[in-house]
Design a protein around this motif. Structure first.
Motif, PDB file in Angstrom:
ATOM      1  N   LEU A 103     -13.315  -3.968  15.825  1.00  0.00           N
ATOM      2  CA  LEU A 103     -12.215  -4.490  16.622  1.00  0.00           C
ATOM      3  C   LEU A 103     -12.113  -5.945  16.682  1.00  0.00           C
ATOM      4  O   LEU A 103     -13.343  -6.618  16.930  1.00  0.00           O
ATOM      5  CB  LEU A 103     -12.517  -3.826  18.303  1.00  0.00           C
ATOM      6  CG  LEU A 103     -12.751  -2.307  18.222  1.00  0.00           C
ATOM      7  CD1 LEU A 103     -13.152  -1.997  19.887  1.00  0.00           C
ATOM      8  CD2 LEU A 103     -11.436  -1.492  17.867  1.00  0.00           C
ATOM      9  N   CYS A 104     -10.953  -6.493  16.741  1.00  0.00           N
ATOM     10  CA  CYS A 104     -10.781  -8.215  16.778  1.00  0.00           C
ATOM     11  C   CYS A 104     -11.285  -8.691  18.134  1.00  0.00           C
ATOM     12  O   CYS A 104     -11.519  -9.727  17.957  1.00  0.00           O
ATOM     13  CB  CYS A 104      -9.722  -8.176  16.041  1.00  0.00           C
ATOM     14  SG  CYS A 104      -8.114  -8.346  17.072  1.00  0.00           S
ATOM     15  N   HIS A 105     -10.924  -7.973  19.112  1.00  0.00           N
ATOM     16  CA  HIS A 105     -10.986  -8.566  20.426  1.00  0.00           C
ATOM     17  C   HIS A 105      -9.990  -9.869  20.753  1.00  0.00           C
ATOM     18  O   HIS A 105     -10.272 -10.232  21.624  1.00  0.00           O
ATOM     19  CB  HIS A 105     -12.401  -9.115  20.859  1.00  0.00           C
ATOM     20  CG  HIS A 105     -13.320  -7.820  20.684  1.00  0.00           C
ATOM     21  ND1 HIS A 105     -13.413  -6.849  21.644  1.00  0.00           N
ATOM     22  CD2 HIS A 105     -14.456  -7.748  19.785  1.00  0.00           C
ATOM     23  CE1 HIS A 105     -14.336  -5.875  21.220  1.00  0.00           C
ATOM     24  NE2 HIS A 105     -14.938  -6.440  20.195  1.00  0.00           N
ATOM     25  N   ARG A 106      -8.840  -9.865  19.723  1.00  0.00           N
ATOM     26  CA  ARG A 106      -7.846 -10.827  20.076  1.00  0.00           C
ATOM     27  C   ARG A 106      -6.605 -10.355  19.462  1.00  0.00           C
ATOM     28  O   ARG A 106      -5.876 -10.988  18.904  1.00  0.00           O
ATOM     29  CB  ARG A 106      -8.344 -12.338  19.525  1.00  0.00           C
ATOM     30  CG  ARG A 106      -8.609 -12.172  18.087  1.00  0.00           C
ATOM     31  CD  ARG A 106      -9.631 -13.252  17.684  1.00  0.00           C
ATOM     32  NE  ARG A 106      -9.192 -14.552  18.551  1.00  0.00           N
ATOM     33  CZ  ARG A 106      -9.663 -15.815  18.547  1.00  0.00           C
ATOM     34  NH1 ARG A 106     -10.826 -16.083  17.548  1.00  0.00           N
ATOM     35  NH2 ARG A 106      -9.269 -16.795  19.278  1.00  0.00           N
ATOM     36  N   CYS A 107      -6.330  -9.321  20.205  1.00  0.00           N
ATOM     37  CA  CYS A 107      -4.911  -8.767  19.703  1.00  0.00           C
ATOM     38  C   CYS A 107      -4.357  -8.242  21.030  1.00  0.00           C
ATOM     39  O   CYS A 107      -5.162  -7.964  21.988  1.00  0.00           O
ATOM     40  CB  CYS A 107      -4.686  -8.010  18.660  1.00  0.00           C
ATOM     41  SG  CYS A 107      -5.327  -6.086  18.966  1.00  0.00           S
ATOM     42  N   HIS A 108      -3.134  -7.810  20.962  1.00  0.00           N
ATOM     43  CA  HIS A 108      -2.482  -7.176  22.249  1.00  0.00           C
ATOM     44  C   HIS A 108      -3.016  -5.910  22.764  1.00  0.00           C
ATOM     45  O   HIS A 108      -3.471  -5.703  23.899  1.00  0.00           O
ATOM     46  CB  HIS A 108      -0.898  -6.898  21.908  1.00  0.00           C
ATOM     47  CG  HIS A 108      -0.092  -6.555  22.891  1.00  0.00           C
ATOM     48  ND1 HIS A 108       0.421  -5.261  23.147  1.00  0.00           N
ATOM     49  CD2 HIS A 108       0.368  -7.454  24.037  1.00  0.00           C
ATOM     50  CE1 HIS A 108       1.200  -5.326  24.103  1.00  0.00           C
ATOM     51  NE2 HIS A 108       1.017  -6.604  24.729  1.00  0.00           N
ATOM     52  N   SER A 109      -3.479  -4.934  21.464  1.00  0.00           N
ATOM     53  CA  SER A 109      -4.159  -3.789  21.996  1.00  0.00           C
ATOM     54  C   SER A 109      -5.295  -4.167  22.522  1.00  0.00           C
ATOM     55  O   SER A 109      -5.618  -3.397  23.483  1.00  0.00           O
ATOM     56  CB  SER A 109      -4.042  -2.828  20.776  1.00  0.00           C
ATOM     57  OG  SER A 109      -2.759  -2.572  20.264  1.00  0.00           O
ATOM     58  N   CYS A 110      -6.211  -4.670  21.687  1.00  0.00           N
ATOM     59  CA  CYS A 110      -7.664  -5.053  22.237  1.00  0.00           C
ATOM     60  C   CYS A 110      -7.632  -5.574  23.890  1.00  0.00           C
ATOM     61  O   CYS A 110      -8.367  -5.041  24.570  1.00  0.00           O
ATOM     62  CB  CYS A 110      -8.302  -6.028  21.426  1.00  0.00           C
ATOM     63  SG  CYS A 110      -9.038  -5.049  19.846  1.00  0.00           S
ATOM     64  N   THR A 111      -6.986  -6.637  23.897  1.00  0.00           N
ATOM     65  CA  THR A 111      -7.085  -7.390  25.101  1.00  0.00           C
ATOM     66  C   THR A 111      -6.096  -7.031  26.258  1.00  0.00           C
ATOM     67  O   THR A 111      -6.512  -6.821  27.362  1.00  0.00           O
ATOM     68  CB  THR A 111      -6.636  -9.030  24.500  1.00  0.00           C
ATOM     69  OG1 THR A 111      -7.410  -9.199  23.497  1.00  0.00           O
ATOM     70  CG2 THR A 111      -7.057  -9.900  25.832  1.00  0.00           C
TER      71      THR A 111
ATOM     72  N   PRO B  90      -6.032   2.108  18.421  1.00  0.00           N
ATOM     73  CA  PRO B  90      -6.406   1.301  17.679  1.00  0.00           C
ATOM     74  C   PRO B  90      -6.091  -0.244  17.825  1.00  0.00           C
ATOM     75  O   PRO B  90      -4.729  -0.664  18.223  1.00  0.00           O
ATOM     76  CB  PRO B  90      -5.578   1.468  16.244  1.00  0.00           C
ATOM     77  CG  PRO B  90      -4.594   2.679  16.498  1.00  0.00           C
ATOM     78  CD  PRO B  90      -4.753   3.056  18.016  1.00  0.00           C
ATOM     79  N   CYS B  91      -6.803  -1.084  17.596  1.00  0.00           N
ATOM     80  CA  CYS B  91      -6.929  -2.397  17.495  1.00  0.00           C
ATOM     81  C   CYS B  91      -5.971  -2.651  16.281  1.00  0.00           C
ATOM     82  O   CYS B  91      -5.957  -2.117  15.258  1.00  0.00           O
ATOM     83  CB  CYS B  91      -8.038  -3.063  17.172  1.00  0.00           C
ATOM     84  SG  CYS B  91      -8.113  -4.589  16.303  1.00  0.00           S
ATOM     85  N   GLU B  92      -5.254  -3.949  16.464  1.00  0.00           N
ATOM     86  CA  GLU B  92      -3.842  -4.061  15.439  1.00  0.00           C
ATOM     87  C   GLU B  92      -4.543  -4.585  14.258  1.00  0.00           C
ATOM     88  O   GLU B  92      -3.845  -4.399  13.228  1.00  0.00           O
ATOM     89  CB  GLU B  92      -2.976  -4.985  16.085  1.00  0.00           C
ATOM     90  CG  GLU B  92      -2.157  -4.224  17.161  1.00  0.00           C
ATOM     91  CD  GLU B  92      -1.538  -5.092  18.157  1.00  0.00           C
ATOM     92  OE1 GLU B  92      -1.289  -6.420  17.684  1.00  0.00           O
ATOM     93  OE2 GLU B  92      -1.704  -4.673  19.412  1.00  0.00           O
ATOM     94  N   ASN B  93      -5.852  -5.196  14.255  1.00  0.00           N
ATOM     95  CA  ASN B  93      -6.590  -5.710  13.171  1.00  0.00           C
ATOM     96  C   ASN B  93      -7.915  -4.662  12.822  1.00  0.00           C
ATOM     97  O   ASN B  93      -8.896  -5.318  12.181  1.00  0.00           O
ATOM     98  CB  ASN B  93      -6.965  -6.957  13.472  1.00  0.00           C
ATOM     99  CG  ASN B  93      -5.898  -7.967  13.632  1.00  0.00           C
ATOM    100  OD1 ASN B  93      -4.783  -7.926  13.072  1.00  0.00           O
ATOM    101  ND2 ASN B  93      -5.696  -8.605  14.807  1.00  0.00           N
ATOM    102  N   SER B  94      -7.643  -3.498  13.336  1.00  0.00           N
ATOM    103  CA  SER B  94      -8.930  -2.553  13.022  1.00  0.00           C
ATOM    104  C   SER B  94      -9.548  -2.727  11.497  1.00  0.00           C
ATOM    105  O   SER B  94      -8.573  -2.765  10.449  1.00  0.00           O
ATOM    106  CB  SER B  94      -8.257  -1.113  13.106  1.00  0.00           C
ATOM    107  OG  SER B  94      -8.008  -0.938  14.228  1.00  0.00           O
TER     108      SER B  94
HETATM  109 ZN    ZN Z   1      -7.784  -6.131  18.083  1.00  0.00          ZN
END
Ligand code: ZN
Ligand code: ZN
Length: 361
Positions: A97-105, A111-115
């Protein structure tokens, strides 16, 4: 730099065994020696190209249990705060997970947008059809509780986390619910297990393989229905057993497009139809949208378990391994060079669960 073996998907339907470097773990990460790589139904779709284009060449395998070989700088615990040291067994959530996208944060959703679930085969890699995996910083891993069988954990691979994620997202099974499960592969069997633990009144499983249906019964299915019967006959058997109102919850765990219209048809009044298995089956199927209104249906889907679902699945396996024959679900083992045969046996439904055991030739 020393080298180790890995199973590489070079292009759709082209699998090779490569010698790849053993990388040092990055700060915050870990190097693990794979003990078992789970062969998942999704891998079949990935290997054939049915799940879309992948960033080839990739090391296959997204379900793994491994022994910590080396810990990256600063790592003293797993992702649940449990102390971890070299030699401990761990199980990981394979989607970075990127922890810095709309889905994550903002949504705290997957899904994370940068999974990222695959890495180029030449780079440090957490594909599990391999001798070693490098878990990057941020990829959640959990220490396997002492005394837990590796097979009991890998048997339900990503399937149990997927089911836990599905119920988390689409609503839990309630005490007394009648439940139908389409498909008795690992996802369907995990759904049976969770339905049983949740107090479902009826758990009816549909599949074409007798071996899988008997395992479904052992895990708590109250009845089974064969795909050899017609769709009409299957519906009649289910409704006779449940009630004229039909089942409360239907779970799609078949991974086959044709399951979808049948699931909509089977789901009872005010029921929920939860889609878990169609991730790798791209295509369309006709349904009667009017049924959503006349039966007051909810259709919902989920994918990409969160780290907490992997953690929960691991704790369930540790807790249930002596009362439920989880380890016995691993019916087939292959070496890294046998990956193509493992995928073939999985595609044909000959296995309950196959694993890649790097110690095997
Ligand atoms: Zn993310
Ligand atoms: Zn999987």
């Amino acid at each position: 730099m020393s080298m180790a073996k890995a199973c590489v998907l070079v292009a759709p339907n082209r699998i090779e065994t490569w010698d790849v470097p053993i990388f040092d773990p990055p700060a915050g990460g870990a190097l693990v020696r794979i003990v078992a790589g789970g062969v998942c139904g999704s891998d079949v779709h990935i290997a054939s190209g049915d799940a879309g284009v992948m960033p080839f060449p990739i090391i296959l395998g997204h379900e793994g249990v491994g022994r910590v070989e080396r810990l990256g700088l600063g790592v003293e615990t797993d992702y649940a705060g449990v102390p971890v040291k070299v030699g401990d067994l761990v199980y990981w959530a394979p989607i970075a997970l990127c922890h810095r996208c709309h889905s994550c944060t903002v949504l705290e959703e997957t899904p994370c947008e940068n999974s990222q679930f695959f890495e180029h085969a030449d780079k440090p890699n957490w594909g599990s059809y391999a001798d070693f995996a490098v878990l990057p910083n941020g990829l959640a891993f959990f220490r396997v509780p002492d005394g837990t069988s590796t097979d009991a954990v890998i048997a339900l691979g990503c399937a149990l986390p997927t089911v836990l994620r599905g119920f988390d997202r689409c609503g839990q099974i309630r005490m007394g619910d009648s439940v139908v499960v389409q498909g008795a592969g690992p996802v369907g069997l995990s759904a049976v297990l969770v339905a049983k633990l949740s107090g479902a009144r009826e758990i009816i499983v549909i599949d074409s393989h007798e071996n899988r249906l008997s395992v479904a019964r052992a895990l708590g299915a109250t009845a089974v229905v064969s795909l050899a019967d017609s769709a009409e006959e299957r519906r009649r058997q289910i409704y006779d057993r449940v009630s004229p109102h039909g089942p409360d919850v239907v779970i799609e765990a078949a991974g086959v497009l044709q399951a979808f219209p049948e699931g909509v048809d089977i789901t009872g009044n005010h029921g929920r139809y939860i889609i878990l298995g169609l991730w790798g089956a791209i295509g369309t199927q006709p349904i009667q949208p009017r049924e959503l209104s006349t039966k007051n249906l909810t259709i919902a889907g989920a994918s990409f378990p969160k780290p907490k679902h992997y953690h929960e699945a691991l704790q369930m396996a540790a807790r249930l391994q002596h009362e439920v024959p989880l380890a016995a679900l691993v019916t087939h083992r292959f070496g890294i060079a046998g990956a193509a045969a493992a995928l073939d046996a999985t595609a044909k439904g000959q296995v309950i669960k196959a694993i890649i055991d790097p110690e095997m030739a």
